[in-house]
Scaffold this motif. Structure first.
Motif, short mmCIF file in Angstrom:
data_model
loop_
_atom_site.label_atom_id
_atom_site.label_comp_id
_atom_site.label_asym_id
_atom_site.label_seq_id
_atom_site.Cartn_x
_atom_site.Cartn_y
_atom_site.Cartn_z
N ARG A 118 0.82 -0.87 0.27
CA ARG A 118 -0.32 -0.19 -0.16
C ARG A 118 0.49 1.37 0.34
N LEU A 119 2.08 1.29 1.29
CA LEU A 119 3.27 2.42 0.86
C LEU A 119 4.07 2.46 -0.44
N GLU A 120 3.77 1.20 -1.03
CA GLU A 120 4.09 1.47 -2.35
C GLU A 120 3.38 2.13 -3.48
N GLU A 121 1.99 1.37 -3.68
CA GLU A 121 1.43 2.56 -4.25
C GLU A 121 0.72 3.83 -4.25
N ALA A 122 0.93 4.06 -3.20
CA ALA A 122 0.89 5.76 -2.69
C ALA A 122 2.06 6.45 -2.85
N THR A 123 3.32 5.80 -3.01
CA THR A 123 4.60 6.71 -3.29
C THR A 123 4.69 7.01 -5.13
N ALA A 124 3.87 5.78 -6.07
CA ALA A 124 4.04 5.58 -7.11
C ALA A 124 2.84 6.74 -7.34
N GLU A 125 2.18 7.48 -6.69
CA GLU A 125 1.18 8.50 -7.50
C GLU A 125 1.28 9.97 -6.95
N SER A 126 2.40 10.12 -5.92
CA SER A 126 2.63 11.08 -4.39
C SER A 126 3.76 11.81 -5.70
N GLY A 127 3.86 13.50 -5.69
CA GLY A 127 4.80 14.30 -6.63
C GLY A 127 6.35 13.90 -6.21
N ARG A 128 6.62 14.10 -4.69
CA ARG A 128 7.70 13.43 -4.81
C ARG A 128 7.67 13.02 -2.95
N VAL A 129 9.33 12.35 -3.23
CA VAL A 129 9.55 11.67 -1.73
C VAL A 129 10.75 12.07 -1.15
N ILE A 130 10.85 12.11 0.54
CA ILE A 130 12.02 12.60 1.31
C ILE A 130 12.14 11.35 2.05
N LEU A 131 14.06 10.45 1.57
CA LEU A 131 14.15 10.30 2.00
C LEU A 131 15.28 10.06 3.05
N ARG A 132 16.09 9.80 4.32
CA ARG A 132 16.92 9.51 4.82
C ARG A 132 17.90 10.06 3.94
N ALA A 133 19.30 10.15 4.20
CA ALA A 133 21.21 10.90 3.72
C ALA A 133 21.54 9.90 3.29
N ARG A 134 22.11 8.94 2.85
CA ARG A 134 23.59 8.25 2.51
C ARG A 134 24.61 9.39 3.51
N PRO A 135 25.22 8.23 4.19
CA PRO A 135 26.27 9.02 4.21
C PRO A 135 27.79 9.26 3.86
#
Length: 313
Positions: free
Chosen positions: A73-90
Protein backbone atom coordinates in the motif's frame (compact mmCIF):
# COMPACT_ATOMS: atom_id res chain seq x y z
CA UNK A 1 -14.02 8.56 -49.20
CA UNK A 2 -13.50 11.96 -47.71
CA UNK A 3 -16.55 11.51 -45.50
CA UNK A 4 -15.26 8.15 -44.31
CA UNK A 5 -11.88 9.64 -43.48
CA UNK A 6 -13.51 12.50 -41.57
CA UNK A 7 -15.71 10.05 -39.71
CA UNK A 8 -12.70 7.94 -38.67
CA UNK A 9 -10.81 11.05 -37.60
CA UNK A 10 -13.77 12.20 -35.55
CA UNK A 11 -14.06 8.80 -33.88
CA UNK A 12 -10.36 8.75 -33.01
CA UNK A 13 -10.59 12.26 -31.59
CA UNK A 14 -13.60 11.27 -29.51
CA UNK A 15 -11.86 8.13 -28.27
CA UNK A 16 -8.76 10.09 -27.27
CA UNK A 17 -10.85 12.73 -25.53
CA UNK A 18 -12.76 10.00 -23.69
CA UNK A 19 -9.51 8.31 -22.62
CA UNK A 20 -8.13 11.60 -21.36
CA UNK A 21 -11.32 12.25 -19.44
CA UNK A 22 -11.21 8.79 -17.86
CA UNK A 23 -7.54 9.27 -16.93
CA UNK A 24 -8.35 12.61 -15.39
CA UNK A 25 -11.28 11.16 -13.47
CA UNK A 26 -9.21 8.23 -12.14
CA UNK A 27 -6.20 10.31 -11.15
CA UNK A 28 -6.08 9.98 -7.35
CA UNK A 29 -6.66 13.03 -5.21
CA UNK A 30 -4.26 13.93 -2.37
CA UNK A 31 -6.79 12.54 0.10
CA UNK A 32 -6.94 9.23 -1.78
CA UNK A 33 -3.15 8.99 -1.75
CA UNK A 34 -3.15 9.63 2.02
CA UNK A 35 -5.77 6.92 2.56
CA UNK A 36 -3.77 4.44 0.48
CA UNK A 37 -0.62 5.21 2.46
CA UNK A 38 -2.48 4.85 5.77
CA UNK A 39 -3.76 1.43 4.73
CA UNK A 40 -0.14 0.21 4.83
CA UNK A 41 -0.41 0.14 8.62
CA UNK A 42 2.63 2.32 9.30
CA UNK A 43 2.00 5.23 11.67
CA UNK A 44 1.97 8.51 9.80
CA UNK A 45 1.02 12.14 10.09
CA UNK A 46 -0.29 14.56 7.47
CA UNK A 47 0.16 18.29 7.04
CA UNK A 48 -2.13 20.20 4.70
CA UNK A 49 -0.51 23.27 3.18
CA UNK A 50 -1.66 25.98 0.80
CA UNK A 51 0.09 24.14 -2.03
CA UNK A 52 -0.51 20.47 -1.20
CA UNK A 53 -0.18 17.71 1.37
CA UNK A 54 2.80 16.28 3.25
CA UNK A 55 2.72 12.69 4.53
CA UNK A 56 5.21 11.85 7.28
CA UNK A 57 5.78 8.10 7.67
CA UNK A 58 7.22 7.19 11.08
CA UNK A 59 9.82 4.54 10.35
CA UNK A 60 11.35 1.99 12.69
CA UNK A 61 14.29 -0.02 11.48
CA UNK A 62 14.20 -3.81 11.50
CA UNK A 63 10.43 -4.36 11.37
CA UNK A 64 9.84 -7.98 12.51
CA UNK A 65 8.39 -10.36 9.95
CA UNK A 66 5.58 -11.05 12.43
CA UNK A 67 4.40 -7.42 12.19
CA UNK A 68 1.29 -7.41 9.94
CA UNK A 69 1.83 -4.32 7.86
CA UNK A 70 1.18 -3.81 4.13
CA UNK A 71 4.20 -2.28 2.38
CA UNK A 72 2.46 -2.75 -0.98
CA UNK A 73 0.00 0.00 0.00
CA UNK A 74 2.90 2.32 0.72
CA UNK A 75 4.33 1.45 -2.69
CA UNK A 76 1.03 2.44 -4.33
CA UNK A 77 0.94 5.76 -2.48
CA UNK A 78 4.56 6.44 -3.40
CA UNK A 79 3.91 5.88 -7.10
CA UNK A 80 1.12 8.49 -7.03
CA UNK A 81 3.05 11.09 -5.01
CA UNK A 82 4.71 14.13 -6.51
CA UNK A 83 7.99 13.58 -4.68
CA UNK A 84 9.48 11.68 -1.76
CA UNK A 85 11.98 12.64 0.94
CA UNK A 86 14.28 9.91 2.27
CA UNK A 87 17.15 9.82 4.72
CA UNK A 88 20.55 10.72 3.31
CA UNK A 89 23.35 8.24 3.02
CA UNK A 90 26.66 9.21 4.67
CA UNK A 91 29.25 10.31 2.13
CA UNK A 92 32.05 7.79 2.63
CA UNK A 93 35.18 8.20 0.52
CA UNK A 94 38.09 5.76 -0.01
CA UNK A 95 40.11 8.03 2.27
CA UNK A 96 37.52 7.59 5.01
CA UNK A 97 37.85 3.82 4.73
CA UNK A 98 41.63 4.08 5.11
CA UNK A 99 41.17 6.34 8.13
CA UNK A 100 38.88 3.75 9.67
CA UNK A 101 41.44 0.99 9.08
CA UNK A 102 44.34 2.91 10.59
CA UNK A 103 42.33 4.31 13.48
CA UNK A 104 40.15 1.28 14.04
CA UNK A 105 41.39 0.78 17.58
CA UNK A 106 39.95 4.14 18.59
CA UNK A 107 36.50 2.94 17.57
CA UNK A 108 36.60 -0.61 18.89
CA UNK A 109 38.70 -0.37 22.05
CA UNK A 110 38.82 1.81 25.13
CA UNK A 111 41.75 4.29 24.99
CA UNK A 112 45.25 3.48 26.19
CA UNK A 113 45.23 0.67 28.74
CA UNK A 114 41.92 1.53 30.36
CA UNK A 115 39.25 -1.06 31.09
CA UNK A 116 35.50 -0.92 31.65
CA UNK A 117 35.78 -0.58 35.43
CA UNK A 118 37.75 2.66 34.98
CA UNK A 119 34.55 4.28 33.72
CA UNK A 120 31.66 2.23 35.12
CA UNK A 121 30.39 2.24 38.68
CA UNK A 122 30.12 -1.05 40.57
CA UNK A 123 26.50 -1.68 39.64
CA UNK A 124 27.12 -1.00 35.94
CA UNK A 125 30.20 -3.24 35.88
CA UNK A 126 28.30 -6.02 37.68
CA UNK A 127 25.56 -5.93 35.04
CA UNK A 128 28.13 -6.10 32.27
CA UNK A 129 29.91 -8.99 34.02
CA UNK A 130 26.66 -10.95 34.19
CA UNK A 131 26.17 -10.51 30.45
CA UNK A 132 29.79 -11.50 29.80
CA UNK A 133 29.19 -14.73 31.69
CA UNK A 134 25.85 -15.37 29.99
CA UNK A 135 27.25 -14.95 26.48
CA UNK A 136 30.85 -16.06 27.14
CA UNK A 137 32.21 -12.70 25.99
CA UNK A 138 34.93 -10.39 27.28
CA UNK A 139 33.83 -6.77 27.06
CA UNK A 140 36.47 -5.37 29.41
CA UNK A 141 38.54 -3.58 26.76
CA UNK A 142 35.88 -3.01 24.14
CA UNK A 143 34.50 0.46 23.49
CA UNK A 144 31.11 0.92 25.09
CA UNK A 145 29.54 1.75 21.75
CA UNK A 146 30.80 -1.44 20.12
CA UNK A 147 29.76 -3.46 23.17
CA UNK A 148 26.27 -1.95 22.96
CA UNK A 149 26.02 -2.79 19.25
CA UNK A 150 27.17 -6.35 19.95
CA UNK A 151 24.54 -6.78 22.66
CA UNK A 152 21.73 -5.46 20.48
CA UNK A 153 22.65 -7.00 17.13
CA UNK A 154 24.21 -10.31 18.15
CA UNK A 155 22.91 -11.21 21.60
CA UNK A 156 19.41 -9.73 21.43
CA UNK A 157 19.51 -10.27 17.64
CA UNK A 158 16.94 -7.53 17.02
CA UNK A 159 17.64 -7.23 13.29
CA UNK A 160 17.11 -10.89 12.37
CA UNK A 161 13.95 -12.13 10.61
CA UNK A 162 12.85 -8.68 9.48
CA UNK A 163 11.05 -7.18 6.49
CA UNK A 164 12.11 -4.25 4.34
CA UNK A 165 11.86 -0.99 6.22
CA UNK A 166 9.76 1.90 4.94
CA UNK A 167 12.72 3.70 3.38
CA UNK A 168 13.62 0.68 1.26
CA UNK A 169 9.99 0.20 0.20
CA UNK A 170 9.50 3.84 -0.78
CA UNK A 171 12.89 4.18 -2.47
CA UNK A 172 12.31 1.20 -4.76
CA UNK A 173 8.74 2.26 -5.56
CA UNK A 174 9.82 5.85 -6.33
CA UNK A 175 12.59 4.68 -8.64
CA UNK A 176 10.22 2.33 -10.47
CA UNK A 177 7.64 5.12 -10.94
CA UNK A 178 10.18 7.87 -11.71
CA UNK A 179 9.05 9.87 -8.68
CA UNK A 180 11.72 12.45 -7.73
CA UNK A 181 13.67 11.61 -4.57
CA UNK A 182 15.01 14.34 -2.30
CA UNK A 183 17.48 13.57 0.46
CA UNK A 184 18.34 15.98 3.28
CA UNK A 185 21.94 17.17 3.44
CA UNK A 186 24.26 14.30 4.21
CA UNK A 187 27.25 14.19 6.52
CA UNK A 188 30.75 13.67 5.25
CA UNK A 189 32.28 10.38 6.35
CA UNK A 190 35.33 12.26 7.58
CA UNK A 191 33.21 14.38 9.93
CA UNK A 192 31.38 11.35 11.29
CA UNK A 193 34.59 9.42 11.91
CA UNK A 194 36.23 12.40 13.60
CA UNK A 195 33.21 12.93 15.80
CA UNK A 196 33.19 9.30 16.85
CA UNK A 197 36.95 9.08 17.39
CA UNK A 198 37.04 12.19 19.57
CA UNK A 199 34.11 11.23 21.79
CA UNK A 200 34.82 10.66 25.47
CA UNK A 201 34.25 6.95 26.27
CA UNK A 202 32.05 8.04 29.18
CA UNK A 203 29.65 9.68 26.71
CA UNK A 204 28.70 6.20 25.45
CA UNK A 205 27.78 4.84 28.89
CA UNK A 206 24.07 5.75 28.53
CA UNK A 207 24.07 3.80 25.26
CA UNK A 208 25.66 0.81 26.98
CA UNK A 209 23.22 0.95 29.88
CA UNK A 210 20.24 1.09 27.53
CA UNK A 211 21.62 -1.81 25.47
CA UNK A 212 22.13 -3.87 28.63
CA UNK A 213 18.55 -3.16 29.71
CA UNK A 214 17.18 -4.20 26.32
CA UNK A 215 19.26 -7.38 26.27
CA UNK A 216 18.36 -8.26 29.86
CA UNK A 217 14.66 -7.76 29.10
CA UNK A 218 14.85 -10.31 26.31
CA UNK A 219 13.54 -10.97 22.79
CA UNK A 220 9.88 -10.32 23.64
CA UNK A 221 10.50 -6.57 23.26
CA UNK A 222 11.33 -7.01 19.57
CA UNK A 223 7.89 -8.21 18.48
CA UNK A 224 6.22 -5.92 21.03
CA UNK A 225 7.90 -2.93 19.43
CA UNK A 226 6.62 -3.99 16.01
CA UNK A 227 3.11 -4.63 17.34
CA UNK A 228 2.95 -1.22 19.04
CA UNK A 229 4.22 0.46 15.87
CA UNK A 230 1.48 -1.27 13.88
CA UNK A 231 -1.15 -0.17 16.43
CA UNK A 232 0.02 3.44 16.11
CA UNK A 233 0.86 3.41 19.83
CA UNK A 234 3.78 5.77 19.35
CA UNK A 235 4.42 6.45 23.08
CA UNK A 236 4.65 2.68 23.67
CA UNK A 237 7.19 2.32 20.85
CA UNK A 238 9.23 5.20 22.24
CA UNK A 239 9.15 3.58 25.71
CA UNK A 240 10.23 0.17 24.40
CA UNK A 241 13.70 -0.75 25.77
CA UNK A 242 14.95 -1.56 22.28
CA UNK A 243 13.83 1.78 20.84
CA UNK A 244 15.30 3.58 23.85
CA UNK A 245 18.62 1.81 23.30
CA UNK A 246 18.73 2.68 19.59
CA UNK A 247 17.92 6.30 20.43
CA UNK A 248 20.54 6.48 23.19
CA UNK A 249 23.38 5.41 20.93
CA UNK A 250 25.52 7.35 18.48
CA UNK A 251 24.81 9.29 16.34
CA UNK A 252 21.29 10.09 17.61
CA UNK A 253 22.39 10.79 21.18
CA UNK A 254 25.42 12.88 20.24
CA UNK A 255 24.60 16.48 21.25
CA UNK A 256 25.92 18.02 18.04
CA UNK A 257 25.03 15.37 15.47
CA UNK A 258 21.63 14.58 17.00
CA UNK A 259 20.53 18.20 16.99
CA UNK A 260 21.79 18.69 13.45
CA UNK A 261 19.92 15.60 12.23
CA UNK A 262 16.66 16.91 13.71
CA UNK A 263 17.16 20.39 12.31
CA UNK A 264 17.92 19.01 8.84
CA UNK A 265 14.72 16.94 8.82
CA UNK A 266 12.61 19.81 10.12
CA UNK A 267 14.00 22.18 7.49
CA UNK A 268 13.49 19.71 4.64
CA UNK A 269 9.86 19.11 5.57
CA UNK A 270 9.13 22.79 6.12
CA UNK A 271 10.58 23.54 2.68
CA UNK A 272 8.28 20.90 1.16
CA UNK A 273 5.28 22.93 2.35
CA UNK A 274 5.72 25.15 -0.71
CA UNK A 275 5.55 22.20 -3.13
CA UNK A 276 2.37 21.39 -5.02
CA UNK A 277 0.74 17.98 -4.78
CA UNK A 278 1.70 15.24 -2.34
CA UNK A 279 5.11 14.95 -0.68
CA UNK A 280 5.78 11.65 1.07
CA UNK A 281 8.61 11.68 3.61
CA UNK A 282 9.95 8.68 5.51
CA UNK A 283 11.46 9.82 8.81
CA UNK A 284 12.86 7.78 11.73
CA UNK A 285 10.07 7.57 14.31
CA UNK A 286 12.31 8.54 17.21
CA UNK A 287 13.41 11.68 15.34
CA UNK A 288 9.77 12.55 14.69
CA UNK A 289 8.22 11.76 18.06
CA UNK A 290 10.83 12.48 20.72
CA UNK A 291 10.50 15.55 22.90
CA UNK A 292 11.42 18.58 20.82
CA UNK A 293 11.73 16.29 17.85
CA UNK A 294 10.60 17.05 14.32
CA UNK A 295 6.85 16.92 15.06
CA UNK A 296 7.21 19.28 18.02
CA UNK A 297 9.39 21.62 15.98
CA UNK A 298 6.99 21.66 13.03
CA UNK A 299 4.07 22.34 15.35
CA UNK A 300 6.10 25.17 16.88
CA UNK A 301 6.44 26.65 13.39
CA UNK A 302 2.66 26.80 13.09
CA UNK A 303 1.94 23.65 11.07
CA UNK A 304 -1.28 21.76 11.85
CA UNK A 305 -0.38 18.11 12.19
CA UNK A 306 -2.93 15.30 11.95
CA UNK A 307 -2.22 11.76 13.06
CA UNK A 308 -1.55 9.53 16.07
CA UNK A 309 -0.76 11.01 19.47
CA UNK A 310 3.01 11.10 19.82
CA UNK A 311 3.33 12.67 23.29
CA UNK A 312 1.35 10.22 25.38
CA UNK A 313 -0.41 12.99 27.31
Amino acid sequence: MMRTSNFITACLAAALASSAAVAQETSPTPNQIVVTAQRSGAPMWTIDTDAGTIILVGEIRAVPEATPWRPDRLEEATAESGRVILRARPKISPGDILRLIFRGGRFTKLPDDTVASDYLDEAQRARLAALEEQYDKDYDRGSFLMTAFDLLARRLDFDDDTTDDATEVVEEAAEDADVPITRPARFRGEDLLDNLAEADPASHIPCLEAAMTATETGPSIIEQRGADWRRYDVPAVMANPLEIALGQCWPWADPELGEEIRDIWTGAIADAAASEGVTLAVVPLRVLAEEQGVLDQLEGRGFDIFGPDWRGN
